[in-house]
Write an enzyme that holds these catalytic residues in place. Structure first.
Site, short mmCIF file in Angstrom:
data_model
loop_
_atom_site.label_atom_id
_atom_site.label_comp_id
_atom_site.label_asym_id
_atom_site.label_seq_id
_atom_site.Cartn_x
_atom_site.Cartn_y
_atom_site.Cartn_z
N GLY A 1 0.83 -1.20 0.00
CA GLY A 1 0.00 0.00 0.00
C GLY A 1 0.86 1.24 0.00
N ARG A 2 0.28 2.35 0.41
CA ARG A 2 1.01 3.61 0.30
C ARG A 2 2.24 3.67 1.20
NH1 ARG A 2 -4.44 7.33 -0.23
NH2 ARG A 2 -4.39 7.54 -2.50
N ASP B 1 2.45 -8.82 -1.07
CA ASP B 1 1.09 -8.36 -0.84
C ASP B 1 0.15 -9.46 -1.31
OD1 ASP B 1 -0.27 -5.23 -0.55
OD2 ASP B 1 -1.54 -6.85 -1.30
N SER C 1 2.50 -1.59 11.20
CA SER C 1 1.04 -1.74 11.23
C SER C 1 0.48 -1.34 12.59
CB SER C 1 0.64 -3.19 10.93
OG SER C 1 1.25 -3.64 9.74
N HIS D 1 1.81 4.58 20.75
CA HIS D 1 1.63 5.36 19.54
C HIS D 1 0.14 5.64 19.37
CE1 HIS D 1 2.46 7.00 15.65
NE2 HIS D 1 1.86 6.04 14.98
#
Length: 309
Positions: free
Chosen positions: A10-11, A33, A119, A175
């Site tokens: 992804g980005r 992916d 993630s 976080h």
């Protein structure tokens, strides 16, 4: 390093691959992916920039996890991103199953690698991967504080007009909204930041840092941040690949530091060729300790949820 694998094209994964390739931090980058052809397309697109950016790193992509074989480091970016109004903890249930499958693939195909977790929620998922692999904390760690500290530095540069290059910041804790920016340890070319910013403005910067990701998500609307997170990952990879022994805030498994065990939290760490070499323990005043313990409680709540998923 010879080979770095990135899970998730992804980005964040794509931008990370682009920066790692441009800086030639390894000889080969593999993108994995589950979506058919996506990682192949990303790898080919980035590799075609090599003549412009003058790098010689090779890139491959596949939806077969075997592409990770022989990796020195695996960067995990896979998972569902949060949407406007969601916290990082809100995506825990959706992402645990993904991360468990990814971890099993790493164990099967890259058993000698280190793992850098991106993630979200990164503290909880770093803990999950460490528990599932059983590996030493030097090999399983997460990216969070490097990004949060860079956001705080950017906000201080914006407030003061000083060069961002001269600003040093540190952020502890989870976080998320309970992260603990540490203004007492923030400087502008060695001078405490409190010499340049009034207390109420500094408090506003601390709060903005806590909500830095949400601010970008609200502005972008269809995407969370990916440029700054990828740059933060690249900074960590650079420290490891070049054995720089850099002091950086990372998500680490605590083994008694800060009075905590059996949890993964953002704390200052030394990164070198072995991965996460050691945790650095800072002295906390009463307010900092209270904020840190509040952040610990939030992360522990997510860890407890793991047993229910």
């Amino acid at each position: 390093m010879q080979k770095i694998s990135i899970v998730g094209a992804g980005r964040v994964g794509e931008t990370t691959a682009q920066i790692l390739a441009e800086e030639e931090l390894c000889r080969e980058i593999a993108l994995y992916d589950v979506r058919e052809d996506v990682s192949e397309g990303v790898a080919l697109d980035i590799f075609q920039t090599a003549p412009f950016f003058e790098f010689d790193c090779r890139l491959t992509g596949s939806n077969d996890p075997a592409v990770m074989a022989g990796s020195d480091l695996v960067v995990v970016t896979a998972g569902f991103p949060r949407k406007p109004g969601m916290s990082r903890s809100d995506v825990l249930a959706a992402n645990v199953a993904i991360i468990d499958e990814v971890t099993d693939h790493i164990l099967a195909h890259a058993p000698h690698a280190s793992i850098l977790v991106v993630s979200n929620p990164v503290d909880t998922l770093t803990y999950r991967i460490a528990q599932r692999t059983g590996w030493a904390r030097s090999r399983v760690f997460g990216q969070a504080g490097v990004l949060d500290a860079s956001r705080m530095a950017a906000f201080i540069a914006e407030e003061t007009g000083f060069s961002a290059l001269d600003i040093t910041t540190i952020v502890l804790g989870g976080h998320g909204d309970t992260m603990v920016p540490m203004p007492r340890y923030c400087t502008i070319n060695g001078v405490p930041v409190s010499n340049f910013i009034a207390p109420e403005r500094l408090d506003a910067i601390i709060e903005r840092t806590r909500k830095g990701g949400a601010e970008i998500l609200a502005l972008r609307k269809n995407s969370s941040a990916y440029d700054a997170p990828a740059a933060a990952v690249a900074a960590m990879v650079d420290a490891i690949s070049n054995d720089r022994k850099r002091l950086m805030p990372c998500v680490a498994l605590l083994e008694g530091e800060y009075g905590e065990r059996d949890i993964a939290m953002g704390v200052p760490c030394v990164l070198d060729e072995s991965g996460l070499a050691r945790v650095v323990e800072l002295e906390l005043d009463d307010r900092e300790r209270q904020d840190f313990e509040h952040s610990v409680a939030a992360v522990r709540a997510d860890i407890q949820r793991l047993a229910e998923l």
